[in-house]
Design a protein around this motif. Structure first.
Motif, PDB file in Angstrom:
ATOM      1  N   HIS A 274       3.162  11.192  11.736  1.00 21.23           N
ATOM      2  CA  HIS A 274       2.477  12.394  12.195  1.00 21.23           C
ATOM      3  C   HIS A 274       2.823  13.634  11.378  1.00 21.23           C
ATOM      4  O   HIS A 274       1.949  14.276  10.775  1.00 21.23           O
ATOM      5  N   ASP A 275       4.095  13.999  11.338  1.00 20.12           N
ATOM      6  CA  ASP A 275       4.457  15.261  10.699  1.00 20.12           C
ATOM      7  C   ASP A 275       4.297  15.226   9.180  1.00 20.12           C
ATOM      8  O   ASP A 275       4.080  16.269   8.558  1.00 20.12           O
ATOM      9  N   ILE A 279       2.222  18.620   8.780  1.00 23.24           N
ATOM     10  CA  ILE A 279       2.927  19.797   8.262  1.00 23.24           C
ATOM     11  C   ILE A 279       2.215  20.375   7.038  1.00 23.24           C
ATOM     12  O   ILE A 279       1.923  21.580   7.017  1.00 23.24           O
TER      13      ILE A 279
END
Length: 338
Positions: A274-275, A279
């Motif tokens: 996810h990150d 990000i």
């Protein structure tokens, strides 16, 4: 102005206690700045009251989807729901769940039946839905089930974050970081990349999509010295994609994948968690990133933010991400290869 040969976009109500109503109103006010024609599946009285509360000059009119294009220049078209909403910004209410789901159901039906060209969803709050008996993990899984129920074909939805300068796709999404290595599978990487490549061709007009596949570990594992997942899982998936004629490279070190020169070498970055995907996407386009669901039999976009109950009704919510989602949905509908 709406395209004469393309239906309007169907915008869902989202949670009416959040900022969805006000960013929808603000998006309509930008209609002369390239916002495509849309209609909102919602509560016309609530929208009119919210506009008055915020001092926005937005006439609201109830219409059938087929009439939205004729009304859009003069008023915000609203396709009324059978369910009603409690009009209390900032105060989520389980009583709103039937209307939230009806709005999604009808947007999908309108799009699959040709009354709308795409689904654009305003934010929902999962906790409110769960309290109301909702049994799906989130928006995306519910949309996939609606598509299966209508078409008989199971969809594998894929999340793509799209901004002006970067598209990213996470292979694993809402799981703890500690669980990623155990859940990361070669087949999942392969199938995700195949869907992304196909949708970039079909929906984005990119004839030969270039995929950059990030490694899981620092330095993409440094030949196994920093973890074996990249050699045992990621690299075989990339080789299988190449064997099918897909322009995929990897595993690539994630720390050198997102600078300006690197971004020019690919059309989408496939990330392992996810990150790793979100990000860079949000850093480059925090206010106008768009969440796109690939792999469905219809186009779906949404703003890349939540309900923001804490600022709902205060007139400070920015409509940039919703406007970007509407524009991207319109562009995807125009480019889609049937």
């Amino acid at each position: 102005m709406p395209s004469p040969d393309r239906p309007p976009l169907a915008l869902t109500a989202g949670d009416p206690a959040g900022i969805g109503p006000e960013v929808a109103l603000a998006a309509w006010l930008r209609r002369k700045a390239g916002v495509p024609c849309f209609y909102l599946l919602g509560d016309a009285a609530l929208l009119a009251n919210r506009a008055k509360r915020l001092g926005l000059d937005v006439p609201v009119t109830e219409v059938a989807p087929v009439d939205a294009g004729r009304s859009f220049a003069q008023a915000l078209p609203v396709a009324p729901l059978a369910a009603r909403f409690a009009d209390r910004p900032g105060e989520p209410d389980v009583a709103n769940v039937p209307g939230i789901l009806e709005s999604i159901d009808r947007a999908v039906a309108d799009t699959l039946d040709g009354r709308a060209s795409a689904v654009v969803t305003c934010p929902i709050a999962k906790k409110v839905l769960y309290d109301g008996g909702f049994r799906f993990p989130g928006h995306t899984e519910y949309l996939a089930e609606l598509a299966r129920a209508r078409t008989g074909v199971s969809a594998r939805p894929v999340m793509l974050l799209a901004g002006p300068d970067l598209r990213t796709v996470p292979v694993t999404i809402h799981i703890a970081l500690a669980e990623v290595p155990a859940q990361l599978r070669q087949q999942d990487i392969f199938e995700t990349c195949k869907i992304v490549a196909g949708e970039l061709r079909r929906r984005f007009g990119i004839q030969r999509p270039r995929l950059a596949v990030a490694g899981l570990n620092p330095h993409a594992g440094e030949d196994g010295s920093m973890g074996l997942e990249d050699e045992r899982i990621v690299r075989p998936a990339v080789e299988a994609l190449q064997g099918e004629g897909i322009d995929a490279r990897g595993p690539l070190p994630a720390d050198t994948l997102f600078h300006a020169r690197a971004r020019k070498t690919y059309d989408a970055a496939i990330c392992m968690y996810h990150d790793q995907a979100l990000i860079p996407a949000k850093t480059l386009a925090f206010d106008d990133a768009v969440n796109v669901t690939l792999g469905l039999p219809f186009i779906r976009t949404s703003p890349d933010h939540g309900t923001a109950f804490d600022i709902a009704g205060k007139g400070v919510a920015r409509p940039d991400s919703l406007i970007a989602a509407l524009r991207l949905a319109g562009n995807m509908a125009a480019r889609t290869v049937r």
